[in-house]
Design a protein around this motif. Sequence first.
Motif, PDB file in Angstrom:
ATOM      1  N   ILE A  12       1.166  -0.517   0.421  1.00  0.00           N
ATOM      2  CA  ILE A  12       0.400  -0.336  -0.812  1.00  0.00           C
ATOM      3  C   ILE A  12       1.375  -0.270  -1.985  1.00  0.00           C
ATOM      4  O   ILE A  12       2.015   0.741  -2.214  1.00  0.00           O
ATOM      5  N   CYS A  67       1.273   0.146  -5.050  1.00  0.00           N
ATOM      6  CA  CYS A  67       0.504   0.639  -6.189  1.00  0.00           C
ATOM      7  C   CYS A  67       1.300   1.803  -6.744  1.00  0.00           C
ATOM      8  O   CYS A  67       1.368   2.857  -6.132  1.00  0.00           O
ATOM      9  N   ILE A 124      -3.174   4.814 -12.348  1.00  0.00           N
ATOM     10  CA  ILE A 124      -4.289   4.307 -13.118  1.00  0.00           C
ATOM     11  C   ILE A 124      -5.558   4.793 -12.451  1.00  0.00           C
ATOM     12  O   ILE A 124      -5.562   5.101 -11.266  1.00  0.00           O
ATOM     13  N   CYS A 182      -8.255   4.359 -10.421  1.00  0.00           N
ATOM     14  CA  CYS A 182      -8.737   3.333  -9.515  1.00  0.00           C
ATOM     15  C   CYS A 182      -8.689   3.890  -8.110  1.00  0.00           C
ATOM     16  O   CYS A 182      -7.745   4.587  -7.754  1.00  0.00           O
ATOM     17  N   ASN A 183      -9.718   3.638  -7.322  1.00  0.00           N
ATOM     18  CA  ASN A 183      -9.662   4.130  -5.942  1.00  0.00           C
ATOM     19  C   ASN A 183     -10.424   3.319  -4.901  1.00  0.00           C
ATOM     20  O   ASN A 183     -10.703   3.848  -3.832  1.00  0.00           O
ATOM     21  N   PRO A 184     -10.774   2.057  -5.142  1.00  0.00           N
ATOM     22  CA  PRO A 184     -11.555   1.343  -4.120  1.00  0.00           C
ATOM     23  C   PRO A 184     -10.856   1.279  -2.765  1.00  0.00           C
ATOM     24  O   PRO A 184     -11.520   1.215  -1.732  1.00  0.00           O
ATOM     25  N   CYS A 185      -9.511   1.320  -2.743  1.00  0.00           N
ATOM     26  CA  CYS A 185      -8.818   1.214  -1.463  1.00  0.00           C
ATOM     27  C   CYS A 185      -9.200   2.374  -0.548  1.00  0.00           C
ATOM     28  O   CYS A 185      -9.268   2.233   0.670  1.00  0.00           O
ATOM     29  N   PRO A 201      -2.421   6.067  -4.337  1.00  0.00           N
ATOM     30  CA  PRO A 201      -2.945   6.120  -2.974  1.00  0.00           C
ATOM     31  C   PRO A 201      -1.816   6.484  -2.006  1.00  0.00           C
ATOM     32  O   PRO A 201      -0.669   6.075  -2.188  1.00  0.00           O
ATOM     33  N   LYS A 233      -9.985  -5.432  -1.146  1.00  0.00           N
ATOM     34  CA  LYS A 233     -10.742  -4.467  -1.934  1.00  0.00           C
ATOM     35  C   LYS A 233      -9.928  -3.923  -3.102  1.00  0.00           C
ATOM     36  O   LYS A 233     -10.435  -3.222  -3.951  1.00  0.00           O
ATOM     37  N   CYS A 234      -8.650  -4.207  -3.129  1.00  0.00           N
ATOM     38  CA  CYS A 234      -7.809  -3.688  -4.203  1.00  0.00           C
ATOM     39  C   CYS A 234      -7.890  -4.639  -5.389  1.00  0.00           C
ATOM     40  O   CYS A 234      -7.421  -5.769  -5.313  1.00  0.00           O
ATOM     41  N   PRO A 235      -8.499  -4.194  -6.497  1.00  0.00           N
ATOM     42  CA  PRO A 235      -8.668  -5.108  -7.625  1.00  0.00           C
ATOM     43  C   PRO A 235      -7.335  -5.499  -8.246  1.00  0.00           C
ATOM     44  O   PRO A 235      -7.235  -6.479  -8.966  1.00  0.00           O
ATOM     45  N   GLY A 236      -6.310  -4.713  -7.968  1.00  0.00           N
ATOM     46  CA  GLY A 236      -4.999  -5.018  -8.537  1.00  0.00           C
ATOM     47  C   GLY A 236      -4.172  -5.917  -7.652  1.00  0.00           C
ATOM     48  O   GLY A 236      -3.027  -6.219  -7.986  1.00  0.00           O
ATOM     49  N   ALA A 244      -2.731  -5.249  -4.998  1.00  0.00           N
ATOM     50  CA  ALA A 244      -1.483  -4.504  -4.785  1.00  0.00           C
ATOM     51  C   ALA A 244      -1.248  -4.166  -3.320  1.00  0.00           C
ATOM     52  O   ALA A 244      -0.267  -3.515  -2.994  1.00  0.00           O
ATOM     53  N   ILE A 245      -2.181  -4.542  -2.428  1.00  0.00           N
ATOM     54  CA  ILE A 245      -1.995  -4.175  -1.017  1.00  0.00           C
ATOM     55  C   ILE A 245      -1.634  -5.410  -0.189  1.00  0.00           C
ATOM     56  O   ILE A 245      -2.239  -6.485  -0.348  1.00  0.00           O
ATOM     57  N   ARG A 278      -7.726  -1.214 -14.517  1.00  0.00           N
ATOM     58  CA  ARG A 278      -8.551  -1.772 -13.443  1.00  0.00           C
ATOM     59  C   ARG A 278      -9.987  -1.720 -13.929  1.00  0.00           C
ATOM     60  O   ARG A 278     -10.325  -0.880 -14.753  1.00  0.00           O
TER      61      ARG A 278
HETATM   62  S1  SF4 Z   1      -7.316  -0.174  -4.923  1.00  0.00           S
HETATM   63 FE1  SF4 Z   1      -5.370  -1.070  -5.203  1.00  0.00          FE
HETATM   64  S2  SF4 Z   1      -4.776  -0.627  -7.257  1.00  0.00           S
HETATM   65 FE2  SF4 Z   1      -6.418   0.726  -6.743  1.00  0.00          FE
HETATM   66  S3  SF4 Z   1      -5.425   2.553  -6.007  1.00  0.00           S
HETATM   67 FE3  SF4 Z   1      -5.858   1.309  -4.240  1.00  0.00          FE
HETATM   68  S4  SF4 Z   1      -4.029   0.143  -3.986  1.00  0.00           S
HETATM   69 FE4  SF4 Z   1      -3.916   0.970  -6.014  1.00  0.00          FE
END
Ligand code: SF4
Lengths: 254, 370
Positions: A33, A35, A39, A41-44, A63, A79-82, A84-85, A240
Amino acid sequence: MEGVKLTGALSADEQASVFPPNERAERGPVAVIECVQQIPCNPCEKACPFGAIEVGPDITNLPRLDLDKCRGCGLCLSKCPGLAIFLVDASKSATEALVMFPYEYLPLPAPDEIVDGVDRTGRFVAKARVVKVDTGAQREGTTIVTLAVPKQTMHDVRSMRLVAPGEVFLCRCCEVSETEVRQAVREGAKTVAAVKMRTRAGMGLCQGRTCRRLISRVIAEETGQSPADILPPTSRAPVRTLSLEALAGGDDNE
Amino acid sequence: MNKQAEVIVIGGGVIGTSVAYYAAKAGKRVVLLDRGDIAAGTSGACDGFIIMQSKNPGPHLDLAMQSAALYRNLTDELEYDIEYMSCGGMIVAESEKQAQLLQGLIAKQKQAGLQVELLPIAQARRSEPLLAADLWGAAYCANDAQVNPIRLAQGFAQAARRLGAQIRPGVEVQALLVENGRVCGVKTGQGELRADYIVNATGVWAPALLSPFGIDLPIKPRRGQILVTEPLPPMLNHVLLCACYLIAKYHPEELDPTDRQHRLGVGLAVEQTAHGSLLVGSTREFAGFDRKTTLAGIEAVAQHARRILPALAKVNIIRTFAGLRPHTPDGLPILGPVAGLPGLIMAAGHEGDGIALAPITGQKVAEYLK
Ligand code: SF4
Ligand SMILES: Cc1cc2nc3c(=O)[nH]c(=O)nc-3n(C[C@H](O)[C@H](O)[C@H](O)COP(=O)(O)OP(=O)(O)OC[C@H]3O[C@@H](n4cnc5c(N)ncnc54)[C@H](O)[C@@H]3O)c2cc1C
Ligand code: SF4
């Protein structure tokens, strides 16, 4: 100076803070991850069916991945909008590792095709073989590509480039091609923000997260600067996506 | 030193580029300087309403109507897609009290030749179905339109260049040069430049160039914060304002200082851009030259938007930004020569109307450059 805020790519320290130990990758697939910006954001967290990702009630927390709970299913990637995973897996062979990443460009590669494995700034790292191209329904439009790369590069390869690129869209959200970006740079746009004003590149859904580095690279190539010296555009909240009602606060909030 | 140009325009926003275009079209040799890039200032951080019915009848509305007429074939004239859409506009009234305020304005606008109709909510929702059903209604004007301000500035700049103007981004004007009591050029980071006329089109930054001469231009930055949604299928048929926008603009004394929305001067302004994103704005705050967005500001805008357009609740916000309106005490731009500084022509202070007034400003200012 380096770091994700400045260059759009992780610095060495930031990378070290997110890598799972090599022993863990040797045991089987595991999420990485990347990330590192706090920011909201928490969908992960919800994406992981095994409860391996925790953000907690303060959604600006970074995360945290529980290396033992993570089974490497890869569901969190899309599922990570960034974007980043990533997933790495060093268990399959002595010399090669698998790297899985979201790939939001067209055209897509084909399985067994040899492509350029590139790093977080779009620089070439090593030749790589496409193992799988997953555009499955649960991916919600984000294609996940799996590459086989030389094992020592598994912490570096984070995306790919087709070897014979046709007209690639640098900014996929707004369909801005590399040629258009080069043209804008030649007309005087020397920063990512200036390119954005002229071409709209970076104004779309991803808000420059995917294309910012690629644009910096083109500016660097055209002007002879180092990508680290190219000013990133100002990024402003919400970084995000958030729903309007989540911003508004109030009763019908989740 | 030789004169490199007849006209130097300082500022590459919608106003400066418009002046450069109309001056070049009138045959002048023009150089446009901007310390950033085209649309690097307020014109790159605003909405694109060309709205008639928000203007006070009098010189303000007259100018706006002349500008609207120029807009109609501007796309063809500039040979550039400025994303002009003549979509019509609505000003939403939440309550009977707001409707009365609109009614008063409409009566005067009708006398000035602008057709505006006050529609009860059921009728307004027939053409704008996403409006909340419990609003009072909306004033509708078919002459309202929208444009993409960044593309407008680019379009003016490129057309000016085709007419021989030099467009020079990245050049900062440090001071005006005065000789024998006349402004005759500018001092820049890259040397001096001379011309017969110098146009100050630097928006909120305009006072800085005049303060060394003891002239205190009454232009103050008034921040506006805007939310940008993900691109969406067509869902709005008009540009939308709410009556609070007009109250915040013309009657700030009627705002309730204990109400956060009122304190931040939030009046809803929503438009859907050609690319599908909605721009949802905005606040009206005096916060110096700070272009940051604030949580309080974007929350207040989001709350107001949800009140007027409940269907937007689930829509995703992908970005926020803030711009600085060049506010003047009377709401009117400062145009034309400056007493005591011949050679200098002002074109700044358009507050929240610079987009609507850009074409007419360029045309009028070009007339001073004889
Ligand atoms: S969804 Fe992606 S950007 Fe958002 S916290 Fe989780 S890893 Fe970070
Ligand atoms: C949130 C918001 C929403 C808005 N919505 C609307 C709308 O819907 N409709 C409408 O009509 N208007 C709207 N406006 C108002 C409109 O955006 C402004 O009136 C207009 O953009 C002003 O343009 P300008 O060219 O005067 O200034 P700017 O665009 O700010 O241009 C000034 C330029 O001068 C340059 N500059 C400054 N100092 C120097 C120097 N010393 N040397 C060289 N260059 C210099 C800057 O880099 C800048 O590019 C809105 C404004 C805001 C903030
Ligand atoms: S790879 Fe699977 S198990 Fe591991 S964190 Fe992601 S969703 Fe959870």
